[in-house]
Design an enzyme around this catalytic site. Structure first.
Site, short mmCIF file in Angstrom:
data_model
loop_
_atom_site.label_atom_id
_atom_site.label_comp_id
_atom_site.label_asym_id
_atom_site.label_seq_id
_atom_site.Cartn_x
_atom_site.Cartn_y
_atom_site.Cartn_z
N ASN A 60 0.86 -1.14 -0.13
CA ASN A 60 0.01 -0.15 -0.10
C ASN A 60 0.95 1.26 0.01
OD1 ASN A 60 -1.71 2.17 0.50
ND2 ASN A 60 -2.50 1.19 2.59
N SER B 215 3.59 -1.86 10.29
CA SER B 215 5.22 -2.01 10.60
C SER B 215 5.68 -3.31 10.43
CB SER B 215 5.38 -1.55 11.92
OG SER B 215 4.96 -0.20 12.21
P1 13P Z 1 3.07 0.47 7.59
O1 13P Z 1 3.54 -0.72 7.09
O2 13P Z 1 3.66 1.74 6.88
O3 13P Z 1 2.84 0.53 9.37
O4 13P Z 1 1.61 0.78 7.06
C1 13P Z 1 0.86 -0.39 7.28
C2 13P Z 1 -0.42 -0.19 6.50
O5 13P Z 1 -1.31 0.61 6.96
C3 13P Z 1 -0.61 -1.00 5.24
O6 13P Z 1 -2.16 -0.82 4.74
#
Ligand code: 13P
Length: 247
Positions: free
Chosen positions: A9, A209
């Site tokens: 994403n 994360s």
């Molecule tokens: P991060 O991997 O940056 O924490 O974001 C996760 C997320 O919201 C994927 O849709």
């Protein structure tokens, strides 16, 4: 539970130049065959990515309108997304729920309409920190699941993403045990409220994360069927490591 699924994403990130570099890195990467790989660029770059990215990786949008297009300034319809070669849409992401203010009912309408237009749906759920700390994790996730379940008849085209809000963009990844516990609970909810078949065939992926260093331990968990990756999906080689963490 079907193929391992890894989605990237990209959120509201990138420029024509940075995206062309990211696509080149993804095209060069060696990706395990037996994994569904999907990336979600910002709307304005979807066509650029579609024209340049290898067909091995499918494309998702990050949002879609609740119904047919028309006089809805600033919105993008599901039929426009399929028209430009998009196969998926992310719905119910926590940033849309909590920053933009979308509620369960609105998200449910989007899911119904997207599926009716043959878009597949990455349906996101997840609790906030204060909800976890007050013991409401399952209640919150089940309520979000109910809204999706009320709107979805074709589960074959749906992947569920469990993304605890406190883990998104914070560097505070859920432990494999914390994620596994919720995934089992969601699967059990599907078994009781939809069907045993849907519970065992629907992929439940984890987001929040995830990176190249923590993905392997998470991927070992029985009920983690893949990942939805934010920040680390903007780096081609690291995203490839996550794709290849399939066990
Ligand atoms: P991060 O991997 O940056 O924490 O974001 C996760 C997320 O919201 C994927 O849709």
């Amino acid at each position: 539970t079907g193929k391992f699924f890894v989605g990237g994403n990209w959120k509201c990130n990138g420029t024509k130049d940075s995206i062309s570099k990211l696509v080149a890195d993804l095209n060069d990467a060696k990706l395990e065959n037996d994994v569904d790989v999907v990336v979600a660029p910002p709307f304005v770059y979807i066509d650029q990515v579609k024209q340049s990215l290898a067909d091995r990786i499918e494309i998702s949008a990050q949002n879609s309108w609740i119904g047919k297009g028309g006089a809805f300034t600033g919105e993008i319809s599901a039929e426009q997304l399929t028209d430009i070669g998009c196969k998926w849409v992310i719905l119910g992401h926590s940033e849309r729920r909590h920053v933009i203010g979308e509620d369960d009912q609105f998200i449910g309408k989007k899911a119904t309409y997207a599926l009716s237009q043959n878009l597949k749906v990455i349906a996101c759920i997840g609790e906030k920190l204060e909800e976890r700390e007050s013991g409401k994790t399952f209640d919150v996730c089940f309520q979000q699941m109910k809204a999706f379940a009320d709107s979805i008849s074709n589960w074959a085209d749906v992947v569920i993403a469990y993304e605890p809000v406190w883990a998104i963009g914070t560097g505070k990844v859920a432990t494999p045990q914390q994620a596994q516990e919720v995934h089992v609970a969601v699967r059990d909810w599907l078994k009781k409220n939809v069907s045993p078949e849907v519970a065992s065939s629907t992929r439940i992926i984890y987001g929040g994360s995830v990176n190249g260093s923590n993905c392997a331990e998470l991927a070992k968990q029985e009920d983690i069927d893949g990942f939805l990756v934010g920040g680390a999906s903007l780096k081609g080689p690291e995203f490839a490591t996550i794709v290849n963490s399939v066990t």
